[in-house]
Design a protein around this motif. Structure first.
Motif, PDB file in Angstrom:
ATOM      1  N   ASN A   1       0.402 -12.837  -2.357  1.00 22.45           N
ATOM      2  CA  ASN A   1      -0.366 -14.010  -1.932  1.00 22.45           C
ATOM      3  C   ASN A   1       0.058 -15.303  -2.624  1.00 22.45           C
ATOM      4  OD1 ASN A   1      -2.306 -12.797  -0.023  1.00 22.45           O
ATOM      5  ND2 ASN A   1      -2.994 -11.648  -1.805  1.00 22.45           N
ATOM      6  N   GLY A   2       1.100 -15.223  -3.438  1.00 20.61           N
ATOM      7  CA  GLY A   2       1.652 -16.423  -4.056  1.00 20.61           C
ATOM      8  C   GLY A   2       0.887 -16.929  -5.262  1.00 20.61           C
ATOM      9  N   ILE A   3      -0.045 -16.125  -5.791  1.00 21.21           N
ATOM     10  CA  ILE A   3      -0.813 -16.550  -6.963  1.00 21.21           C
ATOM     11  C   ILE A   3       0.039 -16.447  -8.226  1.00 21.21           C
ATOM     12  CG2 ILE A   3      -2.919 -16.186  -8.292  1.00 21.21           C
ATOM     13  CD1 ILE A   3      -3.357 -17.111  -5.414  1.00 21.21           C
ATOM     14  N   ASP A   4       0.841 -15.373  -8.293  1.00 22.40           N
ATOM     15  CA  ASP A   4       1.757 -15.225  -9.420  1.00 22.40           C
ATOM     16  C   ASP A   4       2.976 -16.119  -9.185  1.00 22.40           C
ATOM     17  OD1 ASP A   4       0.194 -13.442 -10.757  1.00 22.40           O
ATOM     18  OD2 ASP A   4       1.278 -11.657 -10.127  1.00 22.40           O
TER      19      ASP A   4
ATOM     20  N   ALA B   1     -11.010  -1.549  -6.004  1.00 25.61           N
ATOM     21  CA  ALA B   1      -9.890  -1.808  -6.919  1.00 25.61           C
ATOM     22  C   ALA B   1      -8.691  -2.377  -6.169  1.00 25.61           C
ATOM     23  CB  ALA B   1      -9.500  -0.515  -7.639  1.00 25.61           C
ATOM     24  N   ILE B   2      -8.482  -1.891  -4.949  1.00 19.76           N
ATOM     25  CA  ILE B   2      -7.337  -2.346  -4.157  1.00 19.76           C
ATOM     26  C   ILE B   2      -7.633  -3.659  -3.439  1.00 19.76           C
ATOM     27  CG2 ILE B   2      -5.851  -1.777  -2.193  1.00 19.76           C
ATOM     28  CD1 ILE B   2      -6.249   1.188  -2.927  1.00 19.76           C
ATOM     29  N   LYS B   3      -8.816  -3.734  -2.850  1.00 17.89           N
ATOM     30  CA  LYS B   3      -9.162  -4.867  -1.982  1.00 17.89           C
ATOM     31  C   LYS B   3      -9.412  -6.161  -2.758  1.00 17.89           C
ATOM     32  CE  LYS B   3     -10.065  -6.500   2.132  1.00 17.89           C
ATOM     33  NZ  LYS B   3      -8.968  -6.727   3.094  1.00 17.89           N
ATOM     34  N   TYR B   4      -9.491  -6.083  -4.084  1.00 22.75           N
ATOM     35  CA  TYR B   4      -9.742  -7.278  -4.887  1.00 22.75           C
ATOM     36  C   TYR B   4      -8.714  -8.373  -4.609  1.00 22.75           C
ATOM     37  CZ  TYR B   4     -10.612 -10.207  -8.986  1.00 22.75           C
ATOM     38  OH  TYR B   4     -10.893 -11.276  -9.805  1.00 22.75           O
ATOM     39  N   THR B   5      -7.435  -7.989  -4.507  1.00 26.80           N
ATOM     40  CA  THR B   5      -6.391  -8.980  -4.231  1.00 26.80           C
ATOM     41  C   THR B   5      -5.488  -8.595  -3.063  1.00 26.80           C
ATOM     42  OG1 THR B   5      -4.873  -7.938  -5.812  1.00 26.80           O
ATOM     43  CG2 THR B   5      -6.273  -9.714  -6.645  1.00 26.80           C
ATOM     44  N   VAL B   6      -5.648  -7.388  -2.528  1.00 31.08           N
ATOM     45  CA  VAL B   6      -4.744  -6.894  -1.485  1.00 31.08           C
ATOM     46  C   VAL B   6      -5.413  -6.976  -0.116  1.00 31.08           C
ATOM     47  CG1 VAL B   6      -3.445  -4.901  -0.636  1.00 31.08           C
ATOM     48  CG2 VAL B   6      -3.547  -5.370  -3.101  1.00 31.08           C
ATOM     49  N   GLY B   7      -4.628  -7.314   0.888  1.00 31.81           N
ATOM     50  CA  GLY B   7      -5.141  -7.368   2.252  1.00 31.81           C
ATOM     51  C   GLY B   7      -5.261  -8.797   2.762  1.00 31.81           C
ATOM     52  N   LYS B   8      -5.730  -8.917   3.994  1.00 33.30           N
ATOM     53  CA  LYS B   8      -5.825 -10.240   4.613  1.00 33.30           C
ATOM     54  C   LYS B   8      -6.935 -11.092   4.004  1.00 33.30           C
ATOM     55  CE  LYS B   8      -3.893  -8.919   9.118  1.00 33.30           C
ATOM     56  NZ  LYS B   8      -4.133  -8.859  10.583  1.00 33.30           N
ATOM     57  N   ASN B   9      -8.041 -10.462   3.634  1.00 35.53           N
ATOM     58  CA  ASN B   9      -9.181 -11.208   3.086  1.00 35.53           C
ATOM     59  C   ASN B   9      -9.648 -10.605   1.764  1.00 35.53           C
ATOM     60  OD1 ASN B   9      -9.747 -13.144   5.343  1.00 35.53           O
ATOM     61  ND2 ASN B   9      -9.963 -11.211   6.477  1.00 35.53           N
ATOM     62  N   PRO B  10      -8.830 -10.688   0.708  1.00 32.80           N
ATOM     63  CA  PRO B  10      -9.237 -10.120  -0.577  1.00 32.80           C
ATOM     64  C   PRO B  10     -10.495 -10.795  -1.125  1.00 32.80           C
ATOM     65  CG  PRO B  10      -7.281 -11.501  -0.838  1.00 32.80           C
ATOM     66  CD  PRO B  10      -7.526 -11.356   0.624  1.00 32.80           C
ATOM     67  N   TYR B  11     -11.476 -10.001  -1.501  1.00 34.09           N
ATOM     68  CA  TYR B  11     -12.751 -10.596  -1.931  1.00 34.09           C
ATOM     69  C   TYR B  11     -12.629 -11.326  -3.262  1.00 34.09           C
ATOM     70  CZ  TYR B  11     -13.378  -6.499  -4.997  1.00 34.09           C
ATOM     71  OH  TYR B  11     -13.223  -5.537  -5.965  1.00 34.09           O
ATOM     72  N   GLY B  12     -11.607 -11.006  -4.046  1.00 36.62           N
ATOM     73  CA  GLY B  12     -11.399 -11.702  -5.311  1.00 36.62           C
ATOM     74  C   GLY B  12     -11.022 -13.158  -5.126  1.00 36.62           C
ATOM     75  N   TYR B  13     -10.570 -13.510  -3.915  1.00 36.13           N
ATOM     76  CA  TYR B  13     -10.184 -14.887  -3.618  1.00 36.13           C
ATOM     77  C   TYR B  13     -11.329 -15.678  -2.994  1.00 36.13           C
ATOM     78  CZ  TYR B  13      -5.334 -13.310  -4.269  1.00 36.13           C
ATOM     79  OH  TYR B  13      -4.175 -12.799  -4.790  1.00 36.13           O
TER      80      TYR B  13
END
Length: 300
Positions: A66-69, A135-147
């Motif tokens: 997602n370009g955060i790193d 654990a996975i969906k925090y940053t992975v996928g189209k709509n990560p909830y961590g974002y």
């Protein structure tokens, strides 16, 4: 193939003391009620180990994708970002770790099933699957909830309510509302660690369209929020101690209180991301000490 050292770096084992705090305290609460089961402690620790590593690998992959790193991000350099592990290899690692977390969780539930009915076992099976997904969906996928500013809620629930109270329930097969107070306490501290991480990354997250709760609130309010998390954690344990009071040793947790209060003071004084980063390890360690001293004082 990526080197073994690269994988261990990606595992970020330094994050384990924070996650283990929940299981340790939940087990020590069960010990206080004469319901401690060694097999439950071991199973819960192993499952937590795999879930934490899974979360770290997924974050490594998700934030890169997602370009955060990027070059503006502070903190330890991630493995996919640095090229030490390819995205494809990281996906394989995520899959393997998910399987290991599920397998260890099944073994844990097998131990639980020896004294619990099927409804409890199935309920915790669902919770375990949700934990893997979270654990996975925090940053992975189209709509990560961590974002979307929802990471704090997930951390509070999984590190606090489920981590502490859930572990206690696995030992005892019962729940008293008072046990929710230490669960809330550890959940608040774990959320404080996440808040520190987001304070450190606020500028890069804002520029990268990652809307953490810190980005949504702004720096000033995020510092006030941090004080609420840390001081609220101490207050919850004080209330629990008075409700369950039987010995002055129960105030042993106050050993960690100066470390926690110092963390709040540093956060309010800090103006640079590097200062926030330096407090991450300190708060995680203070949380572990806090959890252990609560348990020791309760059982003395």
């Amino acid at each position: 193939m990526a080197k073994i050292e690269s994988w261990f770096k990606a595992f970020r084992l330094r994050t384990l003391p924070l996650s283990f705090s929940s299981v340790i305290l939940g087990s020590m609460l069960a010990l206080y009620k004469d319901a401690f089961q060694p097999a439950i402690l071991i199973g819960a620790l192993i499952t937590t180990l795999f879930l934490q590593i899974l979360s770290n690998l997924a974050n490594d992959y998700g934030d890169h994708k997602n370009g955060i790193d990027n070059d503006n991000r502070l903190g330890p350099k991630r493995s996919v970002q640095s090229g030490e592990i390819t995205p494809r290899q990281m996906i394989a690692g995520i899959v393997i770790c998910s399987i290991l977390a599920f397998a260890s969780g099944l073994w844990l539930l097998y131990e639980v099933s020896k004294k619990a009915d099927l409804t409890i076992v199935l309920s915790f099976l669902i919770i375990g699957l949700l934990a893997i997904g979270a654990a996975i969906k925090y940053t992975v996928g189209k709509n990560p909830y961590g974002y979307k500013g929802l990471g704090d809620i997930a951390v509070f629930l999984f590190f606090g309510i489920i981590g502490v109270a859930g572990t206690y329930f696995l030992h005892t097969n019962q729940m008293d509302w008072k046990e929710l107070l230490p669960a809330v306490s550890i959940g608040l501290l774990a959320t404080g660690v996440l808040n520190l991480n987001n304070l450190r990354d606020i500028e890069n997250d804002r520029d990268s369209n990652k809307r953490s709760l810190v980005v949504i609130m702004g720096l000033k309010k995020a510092k006030i929020y941090h004080a609420f998390l840390i001081l609220g954690s101490i207050a919850a344990v004080i209330v629990y101690t008075f409700l369950e009071y039987h010995s002055n040793y129960q105030f042993l947790f106050l050993i960690a209180a100066p470390m926690l209060i110092q963390n709040v003071l540093v956060v309010f004084r800090s103006t640079s991301s590097a200062e926030f980063d330096a407090e991450l390890k300190k708060l995680a360690l203070a949380t572990l000490i806090f959890a252990i001293t609560i348990g020791i004082g309760l059982n003395y």
